[in-house]
Design a protein around this motif. Structure first.
Motif, PDB file in Angstrom:
ATOM      1  N   GLU A  40      34.351  46.164  45.032  1.00  0.00           N
ATOM      2  CA  GLU A  40      35.637  46.787  44.331  1.00  0.00           C
ATOM      3  C   GLU A  40      36.126  48.202  45.059  1.00  0.00           C
ATOM      4  OE1 GLU A  40      35.608  47.503  40.076  1.00  0.00           O
ATOM      5  OE2 GLU A  40      37.643  46.929  39.635  1.00  0.00           O
ATOM      6  N   SER A  46      38.720  56.724  43.055  1.00  0.00           N
ATOM      7  CA  SER A  46      39.538  58.101  42.586  1.00  0.00           C
ATOM      8  C   SER A  46      39.956  57.646  41.287  1.00  0.00           C
ATOM      9  CB  SER A  46      40.658  58.215  43.376  1.00  0.00           C
ATOM     10  OG  SER A  46      41.395  59.320  42.876  1.00  0.00           O
ATOM     11  N   ASN A  97      44.937  46.268  41.934  1.00  0.00           N
ATOM     12  CA  ASN A  97      43.424  46.102  42.345  1.00  0.00           C
ATOM     13  C   ASN A  97      43.227  44.800  42.756  1.00  0.00           C
ATOM     14  OD1 ASN A  97      40.826  46.446  42.323  1.00  0.00           O
ATOM     15  ND2 ASN A  97      40.330  46.917  40.176  1.00  0.00           N
ATOM     16  N   LYS A 114      43.012  41.541  39.953  1.00  0.00           N
ATOM     17  CA  LYS A 114      42.232  41.583  39.261  1.00  0.00           C
ATOM     18  C   LYS A 114      42.946  41.365  37.774  1.00  0.00           C
ATOM     19  CE  LYS A 114      38.629  44.824  37.017  1.00  0.00           C
ATOM     20  NZ  LYS A 114      38.222  46.262  37.070  1.00  0.00           N
ATOM     21  N   TYR A 128      37.664  54.849  29.831  1.00  0.00           N
ATOM     22  CA  TYR A 128      38.310  54.209  30.941  1.00  0.00           C
ATOM     23  C   TYR A 128      39.644  53.546  30.670  1.00  0.00           C
ATOM     24  CZ  TYR A 128      33.846  54.758  33.384  1.00  0.00           C
ATOM     25  OH  TYR A 128      32.606  55.130  33.974  1.00  0.00           O
ATOM     26  N   TYR A 134      46.618  50.505  36.926  1.00  0.00           N
ATOM     27  CA  TYR A 134      46.807  49.238  37.572  1.00  0.00           C
ATOM     28  C   TYR A 134      47.292  48.045  36.886  1.00  0.00           C
ATOM     29  CZ  TYR A 134      43.264  51.212  40.826  1.00  0.00           C
ATOM     30  OH  TYR A 134      42.513  51.710  41.397  1.00  0.00           O
ATOM     31  N   CYS A 155      34.664  42.770  39.052  1.00  0.00           N
ATOM     32  CA  CYS A 155      33.975  43.648  38.020  1.00  0.00           C
ATOM     33  C   CYS A 155      34.345  43.143  36.707  1.00  0.00           C
ATOM     34  CB  CYS A 155      34.613  45.062  38.469  1.00  0.00           C
ATOM     35  SG  CYS A 155      33.648  46.429  37.748  1.00  0.00           S
ATOM     36  N   TYR A 156      34.828  43.698  35.841  1.00  0.00           N
ATOM     37  CA  TYR A 156      35.164  43.534  34.375  1.00  0.00           C
ATOM     38  C   TYR A 156      35.330  42.073  34.062  1.00  0.00           C
ATOM     39  CZ  TYR A 156      36.471  44.811  29.592  1.00  0.00           C
ATOM     40  OH  TYR A 156      36.700  44.650  28.369  1.00  0.00           O
ATOM     41  N   ARG A 159      32.754  39.706  32.425  1.00  0.00           N
ATOM     42  CA  ARG A 159      32.369  39.520  30.847  1.00  0.00           C
ATOM     43  C   ARG A 159      33.383  38.549  30.166  1.00  0.00           C
ATOM     44  NH1 ARG A 159      29.844  43.872  28.868  1.00  0.00           N
ATOM     45  NH2 ARG A 159      29.700  45.673  30.239  1.00  0.00           N
ATOM     46  N   PHE A 181      30.654  49.157  38.644  1.00  0.00           N
ATOM     47  CA  PHE A 181      30.125  49.108  37.551  1.00  0.00           C
ATOM     48  C   PHE A 181      29.870  50.473  36.841  1.00  0.00           C
ATOM     49  CE2 PHE A 181      28.775  45.924  34.027  1.00  0.00           C
ATOM     50  CZ  PHE A 181      29.751  44.905  34.409  1.00  0.00           C
ATOM     51  N   THR A 185      26.676  50.832  31.426  1.00  0.00           N
ATOM     52  CA  THR A 185      26.958  49.347  31.106  1.00  0.00           C
ATOM     53  C   THR A 185      26.449  48.572  32.115  1.00  0.00           C
ATOM     54  OG1 THR A 185      28.959  49.216  32.072  1.00  0.00           O
ATOM     55  CG2 THR A 185      29.132  49.700  30.010  1.00  0.00           C
TER      56      THR A 185
HETATM   57  O1  LIG Z   1      39.279  52.605  38.831  1.00  0.00           O
HETATM   58  C1  LIG Z   1      39.589  51.923  39.860  1.00  0.00           C
HETATM   59  O2  LIG Z   1      39.799  52.525  41.070  1.00  0.00           O
HETATM   60  C2  LIG Z   1      38.985  50.568  40.078  1.00  0.00           C
HETATM   61  N1  LIG Z   1      38.520  49.959  38.999  1.00  0.00           N
HETATM   62  C3  LIG Z   1      37.468  50.039  38.537  1.00  0.00           C
HETATM   63  O3  LIG Z   1      36.683  50.668  39.115  1.00  0.00           O
HETATM   64  C4  LIG Z   1      37.050  49.362  37.296  1.00  0.00           C
HETATM   65  C5  LIG Z   1      37.641  50.060  36.266  1.00  0.00           C
HETATM   66  S1  LIG Z   1      37.221  51.579  35.838  1.00  0.00           S
HETATM   67  N2  LIG Z   1      35.533  49.095  36.801  1.00  0.00           N
HETATM   68  C6  LIG Z   1      35.277  48.279  36.326  1.00  0.00           C
HETATM   69  O4  LIG Z   1      35.797  47.104  35.807  1.00  0.00           O
HETATM   70  C7  LIG Z   1      33.678  48.451  35.835  1.00  0.00           C
HETATM   71  C8  LIG Z   1      33.583  47.418  34.547  1.00  0.00           C
HETATM   72  C9  LIG Z   1      32.363  47.784  33.859  1.00  0.00           C
HETATM   73  O5  LIG Z   1      31.572  48.767  33.944  1.00  0.00           O
HETATM   74  C10 LIG Z   1      31.687  47.166  32.771  1.00  0.00           C
HETATM   75  O6  LIG Z   1      32.351  45.876  32.579  1.00  0.00           O
HETATM   76  O7  LIG Z   1      30.882  47.416  31.859  1.00  0.00           O
END
Ligand SMILES: O=C(O)CNC(=O)[C@H](CS)NC(=O)CCC(=O)C(=O)O
Length: 276
Positions: A40, A46, A97, A114, A128, A134, A155-156, A159, A181, A185
């Motif tokens: 991802e 950032s 994303n 996503k 977060y 996004y 990623c997320y 779940r 991730f 978590t």
């Molecule tokens: O922010 C960005 O630039 C890109 N997006 C991410 O990195 C995303 C949102 S912060 N990360 C996740 O979805 C982690 C999920 C996770 O850690 C869980 O399900 O426990």
């Protein structure tokens, strides 16, 4: 088909991240990979919106996308770019994303935005709000390749089991879960979630990952869990990259998929029910 997972420690400067990514792709291709997966936000990790506004591009101008399409041609491989953070023309100004599947001719053969946004309070100090930056996608995507049908996710999404069930029931044999991730978590949930999706659907699960502390010139730096992982259709962990950037190779065989689906045919045993 040999598939390679790439684990990155990308920072918030896309130009600095790119050569490290292409170097690992070249290394994977050199070791015989015909399909290489990146994590991802391969182009930019950032959490600072102003910085993202400054450095992110629209899809048609993104240098990472351009270079990885060239890398696919150069090495004669398939590449899944786990995702790129991209500007869009949306009125609300949110980024996409977006994941890309590139064929060995450098063509974009699939895109996936996503669907599930990580809007989560992990602890008092760790929150977060992905949907603030996004715009979520609305379309699940499968893509045909000579080594099987792929189901795209990010990623997320991991779940939300029904997404993977839908992808597998649409024919996907290999489920892609490029990720960034969170460490907390990740330690608690990453491996069991990936193995559960593989077991439930009798599919390979391939999860490239971001890892470590991500350099940020502006804003606070972020940490991710790493442990890029490949899981067999029977649920065995075939590769776990641990905490360091690098690559991991696994062999994909569609016979393994049909064999596990024959042993446990749960994918075709859905029943309609009433309630609860
Ligand atoms: O922010 C960005 O630039 C890109 N997006 C991410 O990195 C995303 C949102 S912060 N990360 C996740 O979805 C982690 C999920 C996770 O850690 C869980 O399900 O426990």
């Amino acid at each position: 088909m040999k598939a390679a997972l790439i684990q990155l420690n990308a920072g918030d400067d896309p130009a600095a991240n790119l050569p490290r990514t292409t170097e690992l792709i070249a290394q994977a291709a050199g070791q015989g990979a015909g399909f290489v997966l990146t994590p991802e936000v391969t182009n930019c990790v950032s959490q600072n919106r102003q910085h993202q506004m400054d450095v992110l591009q629209h899809e048609d101008a993104d240098q990472t996308l351009k270079s990885l399409r060239e890398a696919a041609i150069q090495h004669d491989i398939w590449i899944s770019i786990g995702s790129l953070a991209l500007k869009t023309d949306d009125v609300d100004g949110r980024f996409a994303n977006r994941s890309f599947l590139i064929d060995p001719a450098g063509r974009i053969v699939a895109r996936y935005d996503k669907i599930h946004m990580f809007d989560v309070t992990v602890s008092d100090s760790e929150t977060y709000r992905e949907s603030a930056g996004y715009r979520p996608g609305e379309q699940a995507v499968v893509a045909d390749t000579p080594f099987g049908k792929l189901g795209l996710s990010i990623c997320y999404d991991i779940r939300f089991a029904y997404l993977y069930r839908a992808l597998a029931q649409a024919g996907a044999e290999v489920l892609l879960v490029p990720s960034a991730f969170s460490p907390v978590t990740g330690a608690a949930h990453w491996e069991p979630l990936l193995r559960a999706r593989a077991i439930e659907t009798g599919s390979y699960v391939l999860a490239a990952a971001q890892t470590g502390t991500h350099a940020a010139a502006i804003g606070k730096s972020r940490k991710t869990y790493g442990h890029a992982m490949a899981v067999s259709p029977w649920g065995e962990v075939l590769a776990d990259l641990g905490p360091e950037p690098g690559i991991g190779l696994v062999d994909l065989s569609s016979a393994e998929v049909s064999q596990s689906r024959k042993r446990i045919a749960a994918l075709s045993h859905d029943r309609a029910f009433e309630g609860p």
